[in-house]
Structures are given as structure tokens and as C-alpha cells.
Design a protein around this motif. Sequence first.
Motif, PDB file in Angstrom:
ATOM      1  N   LYS A 164    -107.515  19.235   9.431  1.00 43.81           N
ATOM      2  CA  LYS A 164    -108.816  18.931  10.032  1.00 43.81           C
ATOM      3  C   LYS A 164    -108.655  18.087  11.294  1.00 43.81           C
ATOM      4  CE  LYS A 164    -113.368  16.994   8.921  1.00 43.81           C
ATOM      5  NZ  LYS A 164    -113.426  16.057  10.059  1.00 43.81           N
ATOM      6  N   ILE A 165    -107.788  17.087  11.245  1.00 42.21           N
ATOM      7  CA  ILE A 165    -107.555  16.250  12.421  1.00 42.21           C
ATOM      8  C   ILE A 165    -106.972  17.080  13.555  1.00 42.21           C
ATOM      9  CG2 ILE A 165    -106.197  14.323  13.340  1.00 42.21           C
ATOM     10  CD1 ILE A 165    -106.451  12.983  10.616  1.00 42.21           C
ATOM     11  N   LEU A 176     -95.761  14.223  14.053  1.00 37.56           N
ATOM     12  CA  LEU A 176     -95.543  15.485  14.759  1.00 37.56           C
ATOM     13  C   LEU A 176     -96.840  16.016  15.345  1.00 37.56           C
ATOM     14  CD1 LEU A 176     -93.088  17.258  12.280  1.00 37.56           C
ATOM     15  CD2 LEU A 176     -92.529  16.286  14.522  1.00 37.56           C
ATOM     16  N   LEU A 177     -97.924  15.871  14.593  1.00 38.22           N
ATOM     17  CA  LEU A 177     -99.230  16.332  15.077  1.00 38.22           C
ATOM     18  C   LEU A 177     -99.654  15.563  16.325  1.00 38.22           C
ATOM     19  CD1 LEU A 177    -101.809  18.025  14.589  1.00 38.22           C
ATOM     20  CD2 LEU A 177    -102.640  16.144  13.146  1.00 38.22           C
ATOM     21  N   VAL A 178     -99.509  14.245  16.293  1.00 37.16           N
ATOM     22  CA  VAL A 178     -99.883  13.428  17.447  1.00 37.16           C
ATOM     23  C   VAL A 178     -98.963  13.711  18.626  1.00 37.16           C
ATOM     24  CG1 VAL A 178    -100.141  11.064  18.302  1.00 37.16           C
ATOM     25  CG2 VAL A 178    -100.869  11.640  15.976  1.00 37.16           C
ATOM     26  N   LEU A 234    -108.703  17.700  17.178  1.00 32.23           N
ATOM     27  CA  LEU A 234    -108.030  17.400  18.443  1.00 32.23           C
ATOM     28  C   LEU A 234    -108.078  18.595  19.380  1.00 32.23           C
ATOM     29  CD1 LEU A 234    -104.877  15.389  17.285  1.00 32.23           C
ATOM     30  CD2 LEU A 234    -106.799  14.531  18.633  1.00 32.23           C
ATOM     31  N   SER A 235    -107.787  19.760  18.832  1.00 32.02           N
ATOM     32  CA  SER A 235    -107.828  20.967  19.646  1.00 32.02           C
ATOM     33  C   SER A 235    -109.232  21.218  20.193  1.00 32.02           C
ATOM     34  CB  SER A 235    -107.359  22.166  18.810  1.00 32.02           C
ATOM     35  OG  SER A 235    -107.402  23.356  19.559  1.00 32.02           O
ATOM     36  N   ILE A 291    -113.295  21.070  24.658  1.00 32.40           N
ATOM     37  CA  ILE A 291    -114.661  20.742  25.058  1.00 32.40           C
ATOM     38  C   ILE A 291    -114.696  19.676  26.142  1.00 32.40           C
ATOM     39  CG2 ILE A 291    -116.889  19.869  24.275  1.00 32.40           C
ATOM     40  CD1 ILE A 291    -116.226  22.713  23.343  1.00 32.40           C
ATOM     41  N   LEU A 292    -113.914  18.603  25.958  1.00 30.30           N
ATOM     42  CA  LEU A 292    -113.949  17.473  26.892  1.00 30.30           C
ATOM     43  C   LEU A 292    -112.973  17.625  28.050  1.00 30.30           C
ATOM     44  CD1 LEU A 292    -114.128  14.506  24.330  1.00 30.30           C
ATOM     45  CD2 LEU A 292    -116.010  15.605  25.533  1.00 30.30           C
TER      46      LEU A 292
END
Length: 223
Positions: free
Chosen positions: A30-31, A125-127, A35-36, A41-42
Amino acid sequence: MVRALFFKEWLKIKWAYWAMALLTFLILIKIGLNLSYYIRILQANAFWYQVIVMGGMFFQNFVYLPSLIGLVIGFTQFMPEINSDRLKLTLHLPMKENAILLYMVGYGTVMLFLLFLSTYLLFSLLVAYFFPFQLVKAVWVTLAPWFLAGFVVYWATSAIFVERIWLKRIIIIIIAALFVQTLLYSSTYEIYRYSIGYFFIFSVLWSIAILYTGYRFKKGVMK
């Protein structure tokens, strides 16, 4: 004998353990999806500015997860011992009683450590996939007290279940809750950067709390 004791502990926690592992994995997914989405969007530059320069936290909903895991594992490991009065039988094994209690808590602690370490690595790894290494290091420091809180909750839960008297249980709950609360601030990154060592020392003391309640349990203290 120790191997048999460990196997008994695994049988008690295995379903809760895998459920918590699955929950953790789903939260990490979910995180990652969030992030994606935010980057699309931003726009990447704007989102990076918000996170890196402004210190925007994108994983605040993660703060209570380790504590929840510690609570669930502690509950499923020690509730059957007390509810079915098995602990008296366990303490009559041909081993020192304190050693039995420490082996039980030690097994749960190791299993928590393995789950927390895997989560730590996957989250890193995700960050690292989305942000530079400087933020990864900041995330490490930010997450550390949250995982430490998970251990404290587990150790406190084990001590609470072994304690016979409800008044003593409530006192332990209050003290543990107040201490854990100091580990769960999530307003900014690296808030515990210079104090995590002190919190670690005080947290580890909770790992032997079960010796106190275990002694009272063995002696049949009712006050």
C-alpha cells in the motif's frame, strides 16, 4: 528439551505470526502504491520537495504496526498458558524455572526480530527505489524506535499474562503504555537520533520483566 519447548512455542504463534507477516507485506504494498500515485499526481520534483525539504512523512500509518505485532504475538503465545493453566505444567519441566521463562520470551523475541528485520529491509528497498540514500538513512533512524516499541509491547504482554493479580497487571499496563508512547512520535524524521541509545537500554530492561511476574506466579503470590 529446549528444542521441544521451542516447537511448542511455534505451534502457539504460527498462525498469528504468518497473519502479521501478511499484514505487514500488504501495508508495504500500500505504501509503495501510494508513493507511485503521489509521484504521478504531484510530479516527482514537487513530491521530493515535500518529503525531503519540508520533511513530509509518507508512512505515518506504519507507526503502530510493530506494537500491534508485538501485542498479537505476546497474546497468542502466553494467553493459552494462563487460560488453560498450562504454565504450571511447563514450569515443572526438568529445567530451571527462570530458564524456561527466558527461553519462552527469547523464542518470541527472536521470531519478532526476524519479522522486524525482514520488514526493515523491504521497507528500505522500497524507499531506496523512490528516494536518495540520505532519506533512506533518515527512515532507518525514524523506524528504529517504532520497532523497539514492538519489542517492549511483546515483553510487557508476556509479563502481564504471567502476573496473577489484576491490580498488578493494570499497573504494568499503565507503565508500559506510558513508556511505549514515548517511542511513537511521528511528527518528523530522526526525532530520536540522539536519544535512541538511551531508549534501547531502558527498553531491553522490559525483556526480564517476566522474571518478576514469573517469580510471583511460582510462589502463588496473591497480593
